[in-house]
Structures are given as C-alpha cells and as structure tokens.
Write an enzyme that holds these catalytic residues in place. Structure first.
Site, PDB file in Angstrom:
ATOM      1  N   ASP A 495       0.859  -1.177   0.000  1.00 35.84           N
ATOM      2  CA  ASP A 495       0.000   0.000   0.000  1.00 35.84           C
ATOM      3  C   ASP A 495       0.902   1.236   0.000  1.00 35.84           C
ATOM      4  OD1 ASP A 495      -2.594   1.329   0.297  1.00 35.84           O
ATOM      5  OD2 ASP A 495      -1.823   1.927   2.249  1.00 35.84           O
ATOM      6  N   ASP A 693      -6.564  -1.241   5.777  1.00 36.30           N
ATOM      7  CA  ASP A 693      -6.240  -2.312   4.836  1.00 36.30           C
ATOM      8  C   ASP A 693      -6.633  -3.688   5.368  1.00 36.30           C
ATOM      9  OD1 ASP A 693      -4.966  -0.534   2.999  1.00 36.30           O
ATOM     10  OD2 ASP A 693      -3.234  -0.487   4.320  1.00 36.30           O
TER      11      ASP A 693
END
Length: 794
Positions: A495, A693
């Site tokens: 990410d 996430d």
C-alpha cells in the site's frame, strides 16, 4: 457451537514427540476441543467450547494420561477482612475461578495462598476478584523472587546426573576388558559388585523411565521411556540372570552387561540435561521482552506521590514520570512536555515529542521532561504485554511442516519394538542359533538407538528460536504457520500511503516570497485538510507569524478563498484561477513538472494577481528504495497499490523502483485486487497499516501490518512490523527462509540418524552403550543447530 475459549496449559513430564502427540490426539477427541501440544515450550494451546466441556475436564484428561499440569503458587496480603465469613467468602470465590487449583484464605494472618495455572489465570485477575468482593490484596511484600522452574529442574537433573555418573564410572572400567582385554582389579568383574553399583542407577536414578513407560502403556501409547526401560531392563536382568548362575558354580564366567544399562541411563540423562539447558536458551527472546517492563510507578494518591509496584497501577490512576524513568503503563499525557524513546517498541531511533493529549506506551523511556500521565491500559492489556503474548503464541504454535514429523513419531515407537523383537528372533534362530547373548545385545541396541527425541525437537526448537529472533528485530509472527508460509511468497503488494510513503504530506516546493507565504499559511489555518496542515507546519518551521483570517470558505474540489486584512487570497487549481480570470498559462509547464513527480501543486493569487505555487507531497520513506531493491533480489514481484491517479502513482513508483502499479483503488476494492494477483497462481503478501487495509491483509496469503505494535495492527495481520521500517519486510522473508532451511536440516539428520542407526544396530555392529551416547547427542545436536538461527544475519 458457542464462542470458543482459548487457554494455554503448561504440561510437565513430556519426554519426546510421542508424548506431545498422545496428549494432542486425546484432547482433540474431546467434544468441542481443538488442541496443539508443543514439546519444546512444554505447553498445550487449547480452544474449547465451554458448553461442551470445561478446563477442569481438559486438565484432568492430561493428568489421566500420566502428565502434570503446571501450576504456580502465590501468597497475597489481604486487607479489609473482619470475620470468618469474609475469609470464607473470598476462599469460595477464588476456588470457583477458572484456573485456580486450590485457594486458602487465613483470617488470622490476613493472607491468601493460591495455587493456580498461569496459562489460565493471572495474578492481576486474582487480585481483581478479591477487590471486586470489597477487599484489597497485594503480593506479599516479604516474598523473595523464587528460582525459575527451569533452573530448579536443571539443578535436580544435574544432581541425578552426577550420582549416576559416579556409580557408573567403575562399571565403565569393565568395558576396557570387553573392548581391549585390559587387566583390571578382580573386584570390578565381580557380578555382585557390579549389581550393587548398577541397581541404584537402574531403579532409583532410572525410575523416571519406568514411571513414564507405565503411564504411556497404561493409556495405550508408547514413547521414548518405553524404549529406554525395555532396553536397559533387558541388559540389567540378563546380567542378573548370568550372575545368579555363578551361585554354586564358582568356575562359571558370567556375561555381564550391567555397565550397558547403567551407562545408557547416564548418557541419556546427560543428553537430557544438555538438551534442557539448550532449550532454555531458545526462549531467551521472551525473557528479554519481560525485562523491558517497568518495575515501579510513581502514583499520585491522596495528593501525594508514592512509589508502588507497576502491578498495582489501575486504569484511570495518575502518575508522574521524571526524566530517565520508564513509562510505567500505557496512558495519555495530561500535563507537561517531553520526548520519549520508543525504539524498544517501534524501532524508531529518534525520540518522539509528547505533550498534553499525546499517548505514551508502557516501558518506553522518558528522555528529558517531567510529565503527568493517566493510565489507560495496565497489566496484560498494555502494548508490550500484547507483543509478548503474540510471541508466546507463535512459539507455542505448530508449523505445517511439523505434521509430517508428528505422524511418523506417532507410529515410530511401536514399529521399533517390533523391529527389536524381530532382530532378537532372527539372531537366535539364524545368525547365532541358540545363543541369546548377541541377539539380546542387538535388540537392546535397536531399542536404544531408535528413540525419536531428535525427530520431535526438529521443528519446534527452530520455530521458537526463529520467532524469538524475529521479535528481537521488531518482527512479530502471529504463529509458526505464518513463519513457514512467508518463505513461499511470489508477490508482495505494498500500500502506498503510510507504507512506501510517510503518510503525512509535506511542502516540497514553494515559489513565492515571505509575504505570500504568510498570507497562504494564514488562509490555510482555517482548513482541516491534510494539505493545509502541511502548509501551516511549513510556515511555522520557517518562523513565519500567522495573521487572523477575516473570512474563509472552502471550494470543494478546487481550493479555498479567504480575506485577511483586506487582502483577497485564492489557493487552488487552474479552474479556480480561471473562474476568477487570473492568468496562469505561463506556469503550466512548471505545474506539469510537479504533477509528473507525484506532487499536488496549488496556485496562489492575492487580489486577483498570481503570486506563486506551493507543491505538497507525501514523501517517500528513507529506506523504501533499498527495501524494494532487496525484495526484488529475493525474487518477488513488487506491486504498489494506491488510490491516487495513475500519473501520480507512476511517479511515486518510479522513484522507488516499482514497475507494477495498481492505481485509483478504493479502500473496499483492495481485497479484490489481492485476489486478482492470487488467481495468477501466486502466493501473495499484502503490506498495509493494519487498519484501513484490514480486508486485504486478511485475504492475502500473508498479511503484513506496518505499525507501532498497536492492538489493531496485531489483530489485523499475520505478521506485524513494529515501527515503520520497510527494511523489516525483506528481513522477515529472509528469516523465514533461514528458519525453514534450519528445520529441514534438523528433520534430515533426525530421519537419517534413525534410518541408518536401526539397521546398523540390528546387524550387531553397534554396541548398546554407543547407541545410548549417539541417541542422547542426536537431540543435543538438533537443539544446537536450531540455536544457530540466533547468529543468522538478516
């Protein structure tokens, strides 16, 4: 099935993999129970349905199998009791507490003595029960720190080993006669002299093998104790039989093997002593983490500062922490300003500034200011306690690679007994017809050489050392299975925000003068946007004083408009400037250059006149380029995942050396992107912050949370990296590879040792005492090889 409960039970008396497998098998047959038993850590990790069974049934089942359930004893000073009814009430409640074996409360001495299972209940829980009844309790002040159980065990083993060695030494002399025909004093060859020396070794020092064998056989199982008891008993009783034949026949030359039984027991005890000593070093990581904990706290009570043990701090209490002292527990600063060294938790070497409303982590070091703080988490709820729990659970878990060893060792002992019997029959019937002596020696050698200790230790010792080393480096594996699977990864998805970048925008470029910067920052002061915060922080750093804003309005998607001291300020996009007829065409190339490099560029105008550009970007972490390079060197496909537009994403990716980019992804779509990569047949790791996430972390083959060891990060991922250091990712993968390599080495040598040793012994080419020495040192070699992981460079 109702919500299951999880407990960890300390198990004593296990000697080899057959023991742990037997316990695990029996527990898993119980209704609503799922258990894993670890020989190395001597713990059973149990999930059970409280509607189907209870912990008392589980511990009773373990004890019925012939093993012990580890307990500890604690003594509390109890205040507030006034009569026998008080002490009876406390005693009754404590005895109902899950995990308490026995509790006695004494009114006269105002004390409570409690025997409990530390895996099921903690001292703080017991104190809490007493306090809930309206009394108070604390650990007895006079009680000194007791010696650890491992140290006591080692002392007892050492004493037994010394006694056994002293008694066996004269018998060792007789081997010189058997091997080299050396002349020794006649007394050494006397069967009754040898009997006197061998009997205490066989039935006092070696009694533990008989007890273990009996308990296992009684429950329909067989372990190492069965092999040792059978082999040494055969040698001892055959020698006794030979000695009895000399009665009335003084010219008969007996064939004695008392030295074989005694020396085998001594060598096995020596091996077990070395093994236990080495195993205690494998859990050093937990000891190091425990040593980080603060011991005392300066608590404000009744308006005064008093020093109390950290165990007595309760949630909501206020404490004073002075420079150089450890933060006692997790909490929040209510007064004062300081910097705190959080490197032991986060890995960040630079102290973090703290002031009112800042959170602080227990056991971190207060550097240079006195603060007053309020406790928000104490005891087992603190960040450090959570980390220790994760490491303990990982060390107690079972890696999939261990299943093979478990299956084999479960059948191994019965097969060995059959091989030993067949060896005896073949020798008596065919090799040396009618001659029992060589047949017995060969059978004993088979029994002794085949003990599967090394096989049982091969995997768990490596897992314990590997997870311990990982914890020391700021890497928390949630279980042995995750440590194993990490080395199988093909691709890693990173990410962008908070992982590759710092997650906090910073001003990278500014083309105006100080007056423009003053007006810009003063206008942005009224905005809560992260970009506005970055601009204000930049001006503060430049020591620019801010002005009061008369009017302020945000224009969604375009920028802001403000009035300051009669000046009209506009900050935003090209469209905002065009809407107010402000010409910015002459800086179009400059704007494109910023945007191509992944920066958010904003135009500034004062009184309808262009005054400059401010560019803001989420800057890349210092170690990102090196970390990504190392991941590529490990053969992984590195992919960046971001919600940014394609041009910005490509700019960031180019800076850090990433070729594959998935851009413009909404948070809820991240998990689907992970699935898409998995559908390509790849084992995928997802790296994120552990909060937004979470779905992607959960669906990935390995979820890696970049964070500060917070509860959310630990719960969200399979692996948690303490702090934001990206280089910990390749370190975690390298450590996984090194651990699996170490396990394979252990398993190879354990299998090879038994596979080669049994036929050699069956052929009569291996003396029983040599077999005993080899068996003992095979376990030591496996543990020693596992300890090599401590020195592996990652």
């Amino acid at each position: 099935m109702s919500e299951s409960k999880h407990v960890t039970v300390g198990v004593t008396g296990m000697t080899c993999a057959a023991c742990s497998n037997r316990i695990e098998k029996v527990l898993n047959k119980m209704n609503g129970v799922e258990a894993q038993v670890n020989l190395t850590t001597e713990k059973a990790s149990v999930d059970y349905d409280p509607t189907s069974t209870n912990i008392d049934d589980i511990t009773a089942k373990i004890q019925k199998l012939g093993y012990g359930v580890q307990t500890e004893k604690v003594e509390f000073d109890v205040t507030g009791m006034t009569c026998a009814a008080c002490s009876n009430r406390i005693e009754k409640v404590l005895n109902k507490q899950e995990g308490v074996k026995q509790a006695h409360v004494n009114l006269a001495t105002e004390s409570a003595t409690i025997e409990y299972n530390p895996g099921l209940v903690e001292e703080l829980d017991l104190i809490g029960k007493i306090q809930k009844l309206g009394y108070d309790a604390k650990r007895k002040a006079e009680e000194k720190e007791k010696q650890s159980q491992k140290e006591k065990q080692l002392k007892q083993m050492k004493m037994k080993l010394l006694v056994s060695a002293v008694l066996s030494a004269p018998l060792l002399v007789t081997m010189l006669v058997h091997l080299f025909g050396v002349d020794v004093p006649h007394i050494f060859m006397n069967p009754w002299f040898q009997l006197v020396l061998a009997t205490p070794v066989q039935f006092i020092i070696g009694w533990q093998f008989y007890v273990g064998a009996y308990k296992n056989l009684r429950n329909g199982a067989a372990n190492m104790d069965v092999l040792v008891a059978l082999g040494t008993s055969a040698a001892y009783f055959y020698s006794l039989y030979e000695g009895l034949k000399t009665i009335g026949n003084p010219h008969y030359m007996p064939h004695l093997y008392f030295e074989t039984s005694a020396i085998i027991i001594t060598l096995i005890l020596f091996g077990k002593y070395l093994e236990t000593s080495a195993k205690s070093k494998t859990t050093l990581a937990i000891s190091k983490l425990l040593n980080l904990q603060a011991k005392q706290a300066r608590v404000i009570r009744n308006g005064e500062e008093v020093m109390v043990p950290v165990e007595e701090v309760t949630v909501g209490e206020r404490m004073v922490v002075k420079p150089g002292e450890k933060i006692p527990v997790d909490g929040i600063v209510v007064k004062g300003r300081t910097s705190v060294d959080e490197s032991m938790i986060t890995g960040e070497s630079i102290p973090i500034e703290k002031d009112a409303e800042s959170t602080v982590i227990g056991s971190t070091l207060n550097k240079n200011g006195t603060i007053e703080m309020e406790a928000t988490k104490v005891g087992k709820d603190t960040a450090l306690a959570s980390i220790i729990k994760v490491v303990e659970d990982a060390q107690g878990s079972k890696a999939p690679i261990q299943r093979l060893a478990d299956v084999i060792s479960g059948y191994f002992v019965p097969i060995v007994v059959v091989i030993a019997v067949l060896t005896f029959i073949v020798w008596v019937a065919f090799v040396t017809p009618g001659n029992v002596e060589p047949a017995l020696i060969a059978a004993i050698a088979v029994l002794v050489i085949a003990c599967p200790c090394a096989l049982g230790l091969a995997t768990p010792t490596s897992i314990v050392v590997g997870t311990g080393k990982a914890a020391e480096n700021g890497i928390l594996f949630k279980g042995g299975e995750h440590l194993e699977r990490t080395h199988q990864l093909d691709a890693i998805i990173l990410d962008k925000t908070g992982t590759i970048t710092k997650g906090k925008p910073e001003v990278t470029d500014f083309t105006g003068d100080d007056e423009t910067l003053q007006l810009l920052a003063s206008a942005e002061k009224g905005s809560e946007h992260p970009l506005a915060e970055a601009i204000v922080a930049y001006a503060t750093e430049k020591e620019i004083s801010l002005l009061e804003t008369d009017e302020f309005s945000a224009i969604p998607g375009h920028g802001i408009q403000a009035t300051i001291s009669g000046e009209q300020i506009l900050v935003g996009t090209r469209k905002l400037m065009n809407d107010h007829n402000i010409d910015v065409n002459h800086v179009e190339d400059e704007l494109l250059d910023y945007e191509t490099n992944g920066k958010t560029a904003m135009l500034i105008a004062v009184n309808s006149e262009y005054r400059g550009i401010v560019a803001v970007a989420d800057t890349i972490k210092e170690t990102a380029v090196e970390a990504i390079s190392q991941l590529k060197d490990l053969g992984l496909d590195v992919i960046m995942l971001t919600g940014d537009n394609q041009r910005t994403a490509q700019a960031i990716a180019k800076q850090v050396g990433i070729d594959q980019v998935i851009a413009q992804v909404l948070p809820e779509e991240k998990a689907n992107k992970v699935k898409e990569v998995q559908l390509q047949g790849k084992k995928v790791a997802m790296v994120g912050d552990g909060i937004n996430d979470a779905p992607a972390l959960a669906i990935a083959d390995i979820g890696i949370a970049i964070g500060t060891g917070t509860e959310v990060a630990i719960e969200a991922a399979d692996v948690t990296l303490l702090g934001g250091e990206l280089l910990l990712i390749p370190k975690a993968i390298k450590l996984s590879k090194a651990t699996i390599k170490n396990i394979r080495q252990n398993l190879f040598w354990a299998f090879a040792y038994n596979s080669a040793g049994i036929p050699i012994a069956a052929l009569g080419l291996l003396a029983p005492w040599i077999a005993g020495a080899a068996m003992a040192f095979s376990s030591v070699s496996v543990v020693s090889n596992s300890l090599r992981l401590k020195r592996v460079k990652i």
